[in-house]
Write an enzyme that holds these catalytic residues in place. Structure first.
Site, PDB file in Angstrom:
ATOM      1  N   ASP A  78       0.759  -1.309   0.378  1.00 35.67           N
ATOM      2  CA  ASP A  78       0.076   0.411  -0.087  1.00 35.67           C
ATOM      3  C   ASP A  78       0.905   1.378   0.035  1.00 35.67           C
ATOM      4  O   ASP A  78       1.986   1.529   0.179  1.00 35.67           O
ATOM      5  CB  ASP A  78      -0.901  -0.228   1.118  1.00 35.67           C
ATOM      6  CG  ASP A  78      -1.619  -1.848   1.264  1.00 35.67           C
ATOM      7  OD1 ASP A  78      -2.892  -1.680   0.497  1.00 35.67           O
ATOM      8  OD2 ASP A  78      -1.981  -1.763   2.206  1.00 35.67           O
ATOM      9  N   ASP A  80       0.858   5.046   0.788  1.00 35.46           N
ATOM     10  CA  ASP A  80       0.214   6.339   1.307  1.00 35.46           C
ATOM     11  C   ASP A  80       0.660   7.062   1.370  1.00 35.46           C
ATOM     12  O   ASP A  80       1.995   7.417   1.193  1.00 35.46           O
ATOM     13  CB  ASP A  80       0.006   6.270   3.380  1.00 35.46           C
ATOM     14  CG  ASP A  80      -0.527   4.512   3.565  1.00 35.46           C
ATOM     15  OD1 ASP A  80      -1.985   4.523   3.154  1.00 35.46           O
ATOM     16  OD2 ASP A  80      -0.660   3.375   4.529  1.00 35.46           O
ATOM     17  N   ASP A 178       4.271   6.479  15.005  1.00 39.53           N
ATOM     18  CA  ASP A 178       5.272   5.104  16.216  1.00 39.53           C
ATOM     19  C   ASP A 178       6.878   5.175  16.383  1.00 39.53           C
ATOM     20  O   ASP A 178       7.544   5.678  17.567  1.00 39.53           O
ATOM     21  CB  ASP A 178       4.438   4.015  16.787  1.00 39.53           C
ATOM     22  CG  ASP A 178       3.807   3.349  15.018  1.00 39.53           C
ATOM     23  OD1 ASP A 178       5.060   4.081  14.041  1.00 39.53           O
ATOM     24  OD2 ASP A 178       3.120   2.711  15.103  1.00 39.53           O
TER      25      ASP A 178
END
Length: 525
Positions: A78, A80, A178
């Site tokens: 994917d 982003d 994170d």
């Protein structure tokens, strides 16, 4: 120092109002000559989204896990994009774009249609906010919907972020991510990687390091505990000591996470392409008890060396193989494998109780699903796919012409067959059965006809019959018509044994005669 002491006495924070001490990063721009990303690995549509935003005057980058994968020479699954444009501004630039989400508002830019469509997820840079400055509510995303209406930054009683839609600069957006390896930005136009927290260094050292204070970051989103485990298994990275130290004591925070999100995280753990490694990490960090109800039940019943354990390991290894080969994997298939023996046991109990096999299997499926899955998001689709896989299994044993052709044309045939193959691997069904169906599914019309004929020509096992008492002088029933012989086979008399052991007169079963060929009326009994 004196100013800090005075501020502490007065209850003031050293950070600006509404903000915590941001884990300070320093913007470092890494050129292509140093990072070595191959532009051929980029997705053309993601590049187009970035280009469209930049041409409109906004900052835009490929971000997160996609950059991490590109840096190790792997094509990301994917792509982003992160930008300083608001969701509304992003939506206005694309013909097919949709703003989704309440917890984090993002934009899905859609290319193509049907099964071939692709979604590029676009998020806006977010500010790094102090949880103490957020509005606190009781409950969670579901129970506190009314209280969160119209609010942009909300936390629950434990400090978990329920809503975060406060926009900010890129340096703060990087700080609120994170791990350092997931906080890098790539500009496909200049081929520059922007790194604020030493992510490239940690990536090359194969180290997972949390940005900021790990305990605080786990409280903000306890699912980060699961992400640590997933990335450790998927990437084979070691955890930095500070990142690992508070992890076990934070496990209780997962109880506040909605069941549907926990379920999704469990599926991600088992579909990383390193499912067996994920199980090792789950056990290592104590996540195999009280965290994932479905997995708890499966691991508890899959004793070492048992058939269940062997079947589960084969299913996980098969999933890993498919991911490694770039083939699609469906959560329904893996869950069907995990719960199959629950279904089997219930099915057998119902059949032993006199229930017909087909409705017995349907009832066993419902019971297993209710007990293990419960009411979660997406249950309907999962239930349908899992039910089809399970209901196919007894049908594989019936290989008559029309039945075989009908089954192989089913949309979920391949999943059902793969399930059958795993059952054959553990000796639950004959290997020859799985091989027959593989040959049939891949064969030409002539080959299929020959396979069906081979089943017809194969000798059938003899059916055992109950011992018959010698006929009385006057038979109690009229002999069956010739057309009835095959149907009557095995449907003989029930012998009644008396208390002393002698046989008494058998109870005759009433047979319904078929209409003879030619339309003649059946012979009356």
């Amino acid at each position: 120092m004196i100013r800090k002491i005075i501020d502490k006495l007065l209850g003031k924070s050293g950070a600006p109002s509404g903000k915590t001490a941001i884990p300070q990063g320093r913007r470092v721009e890494i050129p292509a000559s140093e990072h070595g990303i191959d532009p051929a690995l980029l997705d053309d549509r993601a590049v187009k989204v970035v280009g469209t935003l930049q041409q409109a005057g906004y900052e835009a980058y490929i971000v997160g896990g996609a950059v991490r994968d590109l840096l190790v020479g792997r094509r990301p699954k994917d792509f982003d994009v992160a930008t300083n444009a608001t969701p509304e501004q992003v939506k206005s630039l694309f013909r097919r774009a949709f703003i989704i989400g309440r917890r984090f508002r993002i934009v899905h830019v859609v290319f193509g249609r049907g099964r071939e469509h692709e979604v590029i997820e676009v998020s806006t840079f977010r500010a790094y906010m102090d949880a103490s400055a957020a509005e606190q509510v009781e409950g969670n995303e579901k129970t506190a919907k009314g209280e969160m209406a119209g609010k942009s930054h909300v936390v629950d009683a434990s400090g978990r972020v329920l809503r975060d839609n406060v926009w900010g600069p890129q340096i703060e957006d990087a700080a609120r991510r994170d791990f350092t390896i997931n906080a890098m930005y790539y500009d496909p136009a200049t081929q520059v990687v922007v790194d604020y927290h030493g992510g490239l260094k940690d990536l090359r050292a194969q180290t997972l390091r949390m940005i900021g204070d790990p305990a605080t970051r786990y409280r903000e989103d306890p699912v980060r505990i699961l992400r640590v485990v997933r990335f450790a298994a998927k990437l084979g990275f070691k955890l930095e000591a500070k990142t690992e130290k508070p992890l076990r004591e934070m496990l209780g925070l997962l109880a506040n996470v909605p069941a549907s999100r926990m379920f999704d995280e469990m599926i991600k753990l088992l579909q990383t392409g390193h499912a067996l490694a994920s199980l090792e990490q789950i056990r290592r960090f104590g996540l195999d008890k009280g965290v994932f109800p479905v997995l708890d039940a499966v691991l508890r019943q899959a004793a070492p060396g048992s058939v269940r354990e062997k079947f589960l390991n084969l299913a996980l290894a098969d999933t890993d193989r498919r991911v490694g080969e770039g083939k699609p994997v469906a959560p329904s298939f893996l869950l069907a494998c995990m719960l199959w023996h629950d279904v089997q046991e219930g099915w057998q109990r119902l059949k032993d109780g006199g229930e017909h096999p087909t409705p017995a299997l349907a009832q066993a499926i419902d019971a297993a699903f209710d007990a293990r899955i419960g009411d979660i998001s997406g249950r309907g689709k999962l239930a349908t796919d899992m039910r089809e896989i399970w209901m196919m299994q007894p049908r594989f044993e019936r290989r008559g012409g029309s039945q075989a052709y009908g089954l192989v044309d089913q949309p979920r045939f391949r999943a059902g067959f793969d399930f059958l193959r795993l059952r054959a691997d553990i000796g639950e069904v004959p290997v020859e059965l799985a091989e027959w169906w593989e040959d049939f599914s891949l064969g030409s019309d002539e080959e299929r006809e020959a396979l069906v004929q081979s089943v017809k020509d194969a000798p059938r096992p003899k059916r055992s019959r109950a011992p018959r008492r010698e006929r009385a002088a006057e038979p109690a029933a009229v002999d069956a018509a010739p057309t009835e012989t095959a149907d009557a086979e095995g449907a003989g008399e029930d012998v009644v044994v008396g208390e002393s052991g002698e046989t008494t007169a058998p109870r005759k079963r009433r047979r319904r005669r078929r209409k003879p060929a030619g339309g003649a009326a059946p012979v009356a009994e």
